[in-house]
Write a protein that holds these residues in place. Structure first.
Motif, PDB file in Angstrom:
ATOM      1  N   GLU A  38      29.278  61.464  19.582  1.00  0.00           N
ATOM      2  CA  GLU A  38      28.835  61.041  20.912  1.00  0.00           C
ATOM      3  C   GLU A  38      28.535  62.257  21.788  1.00  0.00           C
ATOM      4  OE1 GLU A  38      31.734  58.519  22.791  1.00  0.00           O
ATOM      5  OE2 GLU A  38      32.294  57.571  20.896  1.00  0.00           O
ATOM      6  N   SER A  39      27.693  62.027  22.784  1.00  0.00           N
ATOM      7  CA  SER A  39      27.491  63.001  23.863  1.00  0.00           C
ATOM      8  C   SER A  39      27.194  62.223  25.135  1.00  0.00           C
ATOM      9  CB  SER A  39      26.348  63.965  23.542  1.00  0.00           C
ATOM     10  OG  SER A  39      25.135  63.264  23.371  1.00  0.00           O
ATOM     11  N   ARG A  40      27.677  62.714  26.243  1.00  0.00           N
ATOM     12  CA  ARG A  40      27.454  62.090  27.546  1.00  0.00           C
ATOM     13  C   ARG A  40      27.082  63.186  28.533  1.00  0.00           C
ATOM     14  NH1 ARG A  40      27.648  58.358  24.559  1.00  0.00           N
ATOM     15  NH2 ARG A  40      29.178  56.657  24.525  1.00  0.00           N
ATOM     16  N   ALA A  41      26.014  62.969  29.271  1.00  0.00           N
ATOM     17  CA  ALA A  41      25.490  63.995  30.173  1.00  0.00           C
ATOM     18  C   ALA A  41      25.726  63.621  31.627  1.00  0.00           C
ATOM     19  CB  ALA A  41      24.000  64.206  29.911  1.00  0.00           C
ATOM     20  N   GLY A 171      31.863  64.783  21.750  1.00  0.00           N
ATOM     21  CA  GLY A 171      33.059  64.439  20.992  1.00  0.00           C
ATOM     22  C   GLY A 171      33.089  62.971  20.665  1.00  0.00           C
ATOM     23  N   THR A 172      34.259  62.347  20.800  1.00  0.00           N
ATOM     24  CA  THR A 172      34.405  60.916  20.559  1.00  0.00           C
ATOM     25  C   THR A 172      35.190  60.284  21.701  1.00  0.00           C
ATOM     26  OG1 THR A 172      36.434  61.264  19.271  1.00  0.00           O
ATOM     27  CG2 THR A 172      34.354  61.176  18.048  1.00  0.00           C
ATOM     28  N   GLY A 173      35.004  58.970  21.880  1.00  0.00           N
ATOM     29  CA  GLY A 173      35.721  58.248  22.918  1.00  0.00           C
ATOM     30  C   GLY A 173      35.389  58.719  24.321  1.00  0.00           C
ATOM     31  N   LEU A 174      34.122  58.891  24.589  1.00  0.00           N
ATOM     32  CA  LEU A 174      33.684  59.504  25.842  1.00  0.00           C
ATOM     33  C   LEU A 174      33.282  58.450  26.868  1.00  0.00           C
ATOM     34  CD1 LEU A 174      31.429  62.333  24.364  1.00  0.00           C
ATOM     35  CD2 LEU A 174      33.877  62.425  24.909  1.00  0.00           C
ATOM     36  N   PRO A 175      33.568  58.705  28.150  1.00  0.00           N
ATOM     37  CA  PRO A 175      33.118  57.799  29.215  1.00  0.00           C
ATOM     38  C   PRO A 175      31.638  58.002  29.502  1.00  0.00           C
ATOM     39  CG  PRO A 175      34.169  59.701  30.175  1.00  0.00           C
ATOM     40  CD  PRO A 175      34.320  59.853  28.686  1.00  0.00           C
ATOM     41  N   ARG A 176      31.051  57.028  30.163  1.00  0.00           N
ATOM     42  CA  ARG A 176      29.639  57.120  30.538  1.00  0.00           C
ATOM     43  C   ARG A 176      29.505  57.466  32.020  1.00  0.00           C
ATOM     44  NH1 ARG A 176      26.203  55.137  26.741  1.00  0.00           N
ATOM     45  NH2 ARG A 176      27.162  53.952  25.024  1.00  0.00           N
ATOM     46  N   PRO A 177      28.500  58.264  32.366  1.00  0.00           N
ATOM     47  CA  PRO A 177      28.272  58.562  33.781  1.00  0.00           C
ATOM     48  C   PRO A 177      27.730  57.341  34.526  1.00  0.00           C
ATOM     49  CG  PRO A 177      26.518  59.479  32.454  1.00  0.00           C
ATOM     50  CD  PRO A 177      27.532  58.932  31.484  1.00  0.00           C
ATOM     51  N   VAL A 178      27.934  57.354  35.822  1.00  0.00           N
ATOM     52  CA  VAL A 178      27.395  56.316  36.687  1.00  0.00           C
ATOM     53  C   VAL A 178      25.986  56.725  37.103  1.00  0.00           C
ATOM     54  CG1 VAL A 178      27.684  55.101  38.876  1.00  0.00           C
ATOM     55  CG2 VAL A 178      29.693  55.730  37.506  1.00  0.00           C
ATOM     56  N   THR A 179      25.056  55.785  37.109  1.00  0.00           N
ATOM     57  CA  THR A 179      23.696  56.113  37.536  1.00  0.00           C
ATOM     58  C   THR A 179      23.662  56.245  39.052  1.00  0.00           C
ATOM     59  OG1 THR A 179      22.762  54.920  35.659  1.00  0.00           O
ATOM     60  CG2 THR A 179      21.291  55.369  37.506  1.00  0.00           C
ATOM     61  N   GLN A 180      23.482  57.451  39.517  1.00  0.00           N
ATOM     62  CA  GLN A 180      23.381  57.752  40.937  1.00  0.00           C
ATOM     63  C   GLN A 180      22.270  58.762  41.136  1.00  0.00           C
ATOM     64  OE1 GLN A 180      27.260  59.196  42.069  1.00  0.00           O
ATOM     65  NE2 GLN A 180      27.994  57.165  42.593  1.00  0.00           N
ATOM     66  N   PRO A 181      21.661  58.776  42.316  1.00  0.00           N
ATOM     67  CA  PRO A 181      20.598  59.758  42.555  1.00  0.00           C
ATOM     68  C   PRO A 181      21.114  61.188  42.443  1.00  0.00           C
ATOM     69  CG  PRO A 181      20.670  58.085  44.290  1.00  0.00           C
ATOM     70  CD  PRO A 181      21.906  57.906  43.472  1.00  0.00           C
ATOM     71  N   ASP A 217      29.614  68.232  43.452  1.00  0.00           N
ATOM     72  CA  ASP A 217      30.908  67.579  43.607  1.00  0.00           C
ATOM     73  C   ASP A 217      31.324  66.939  42.286  1.00  0.00           C
ATOM     74  OD1 ASP A 217      29.406  65.197  43.368  1.00  0.00           O
ATOM     75  OD2 ASP A 217      29.167  65.041  45.532  1.00  0.00           O
ATOM     76  N   ALA A 218      32.386  66.160  42.341  1.00  0.00           N
ATOM     77  CA  ALA A 218      32.924  65.517  41.144  1.00  0.00           C
ATOM     78  C   ALA A 218      32.495  64.063  41.014  1.00  0.00           C
ATOM     79  CB  ALA A 218      34.444  65.625  41.140  1.00  0.00           C
ATOM     80  N   GLU A 219      31.496  63.645  41.776  1.00  0.00           N
ATOM     81  CA  GLU A 219      30.978  62.283  41.619  1.00  0.00           C
ATOM     82  C   GLU A 219      30.414  62.126  40.203  1.00  0.00           C
ATOM     83  OE1 GLU A 219      30.956  59.581  43.611  1.00  0.00           O
ATOM     84  OE2 GLU A 219      32.274  60.713  44.951  1.00  0.00           O
ATOM     85  N   PRO A 220      30.706  61.022  39.514  1.00  0.00           N
ATOM     86  CA  PRO A 220      30.313  60.889  38.106  1.00  0.00           C
ATOM     87  C   PRO A 220      28.854  60.481  37.909  1.00  0.00           C
ATOM     88  CG  PRO A 220      31.527  58.956  38.785  1.00  0.00           C
ATOM     89  CD  PRO A 220      31.556  59.904  39.964  1.00  0.00           C
ATOM     90  N   ARG A 221      27.949  61.194  38.583  1.00  0.00           N
ATOM     91  CA  ARG A 221      26.533  60.861  38.451  1.00  0.00           C
ATOM     92  C   ARG A 221      25.947  61.438  37.163  1.00  0.00           C
ATOM     93  NH1 ARG A 221      26.733  64.128  43.017  1.00  0.00           N
ATOM     94  NH2 ARG A 221      26.180  62.397  44.361  1.00  0.00           N
ATOM     95  N   ARG A 222      24.821  60.880  36.767  1.00  0.00           N
ATOM     96  CA  ARG A 222      24.157  61.329  35.552  1.00  0.00           C
ATOM     97  C   ARG A 222      23.476  62.679  35.759  1.00  0.00           C
ATOM     98  NH1 ARG A 222      20.076  59.430  33.560  1.00  0.00           N
ATOM     99  NH2 ARG A 222      20.549  59.520  31.341  1.00  0.00           N
ATOM    100  N   CYS A 223      23.332  63.394  34.668  1.00  0.00           N
ATOM    101  CA  CYS A 223      22.533  64.612  34.645  1.00  0.00           C
ATOM    102  C   CYS A 223      21.072  64.257  34.903  1.00  0.00           C
ATOM    103  CB  CYS A 223      22.693  65.267  33.280  1.00  0.00           C
ATOM    104  SG  CYS A 223      21.774  66.780  33.034  1.00  0.00           S
ATOM    105  N   SER A 224      20.343  65.162  35.517  1.00  0.00           N
ATOM    106  CA  SER A 224      18.923  64.915  35.786  1.00  0.00           C
ATOM    107  C   SER A 224      18.126  64.872  34.489  1.00  0.00           C
ATOM    108  CB  SER A 224      18.357  65.997  36.706  1.00  0.00           C
ATOM    109  OG  SER A 224      18.275  67.246  36.044  1.00  0.00           O
TER     110      SER A 224
END
Length: 346
Positions: A38-41, A171-181, A217-224
């Motif tokens: 898995e990978s999460r950006a 890695g494995t067992g990764l959370p997903r980012p929240v879609t934010q601007p 900041d630490a807001e869980p927004r997605r990578c551009s």
């Protein structure tokens, strides 16, 4: 006629653009995610850290005493307890004190400092405690080797490449980012730096860089999407090889003040760390010559009782050596460092 300022070395990397080279080359994205489930950006490493800790129900996070405040920001957002382990003045970890105190629900944050692979003792710790989450911080690492089996890797590509954001979990067992601007004007800094090809006019882009960094900041927004696209075309081997060559050039000149005596690294370094009597003074001296070196880090969040880490923070300077530069630039920088060192009282 007014003399033009010297070419700049260091600081912001211009926005990466496709170069039309063969699509068969190894890209940064492919190298970082190879053989991983898995990978999460996320937008930043700190934004990725908080949901990872929450997803794994971590109660306590062990951090090295030599670390940046952004990591603490991410951990604090997750509401975990912080514990600290020491490092000496060469960044060798104090494993035994942590080993005796590890407990279920703990995670250990290990760092590939300046791109160097994780030391063997920390890899052994991971093998001895298979139920502990190991987070391998590769924010400073382009190519630090295979790493720790089973660890979650955390990359921060804007520290290394011409991209504006990114906190990549692998890695494995990764959370997903929240879609934010994305942050407004996210890429302005890199674009302005690209327009100043030789970095002679930092007033056109450095204030924007400072503003952007302060806004992260630490807001869980997605990578551009632009950063993700760039990671999928940037040539991994070209950048890694350039960094290794530049390290070798600096090591040949600056061996007397180098943090580590490594003449030819097998890793791809973020920077070349030197230890001097006055880190703040050296940074100012170099900036006057249009050489922008960094402090990793000037202000540590760890307790002052970790004396070796805090002494190192007062004396360590990171010299830029990314793929924009070659032998002439490294020689100019080395000479400036040696001139400063020679001028210091004995």
């Amino acid at each position: 006629m007014t003399e033009a300022p010297p070419k700049g070395i260091g600081s912001v990397i211009p926005a990466a653009e496709p170069d039309g080279a063969s699509s068969s080359r190894l890209t940064v994205w492919a190298a970082w995610t190879a053989d991983q489930a898995e990978s999460r950006a996320f937008s930043t490493a700190r934004a990725a850290l908080a949901p990872l800790l929450a997803a794994r129900a971590i109660k306590r996070l062990w951090l090295p005493a030599y670390i940046c405040g952004a990591v603490v920001e991410g951990a604090t957002r997750a509401g975990v307890e912080l514990a600290w382990y020491g490092v000496d003045d060469r960044l060798t970890a104090d494993i035994e004190s942590m080993r005796a105190a590890l407990a279920p629900g703990d995670a250990v944050f290990v760092v590939a400092w300046f791109g160097r692979p994780i030391e063997a003792a920390l890899q052994a710790l991971a093998a001895d405690f298979p139920d502990i989450l190991i987070i391998e911080d590769r924010a400073q690492a382009l190519d630090p080797g295979p790493g720790i089996e089973g660890a979650v890797r955390l990359y921060s590509p804007r520290k290394l490449l011409g991209v504006a954001d990114g906190g990549l979990l692998v890695g494995t067992g990764l959370p997903r980012p929240v879609t934010q601007p994305s942050l407004p004007g996210l890429w302005t800094v890199n674009e302005r730096r690209g327009a100043d090809v030789e970095g002679r006019n930092p007033e056109r882009w450095f204030p924007a860089y400072q503003a952007r960094e302060a806004a992260f900041d630490a807001e869980p927004r997605r990578c551009s999407e632009r950063t993700l696209a760039a990671l999928a075309f940037i040539d991994f081997r070209h950048e890694a090889d350039a960094r290794r060559r530049n390290w070798q050039d600096l090591a040949g000149q600056l061996h007397a003040c180098a943090l580590w005596t490594i003449p030819a690294p097998d890793f791809a370094p973020l920077a070349f760390p030197v230890v001097v009597s006055d880190a703040a003074g050296l940074v100012t001296h170099l900036a006057e010559k249009r050489i922008w070196a960094a402090r990793h880090w000037a202000n540590l969040p760890s307790p002052e009782s970790f004396g070796d880490a805090h002494r190192l923070s007062r004396h360590c300077v990171s010299l830029p050596l990314d793929g924009r530069y070659g032998p002439t630039d490294m020689l100019r920088m080395a000479e400036a460092v040696l001139a400063f060192a020679d001028a210091q009282p004995r």
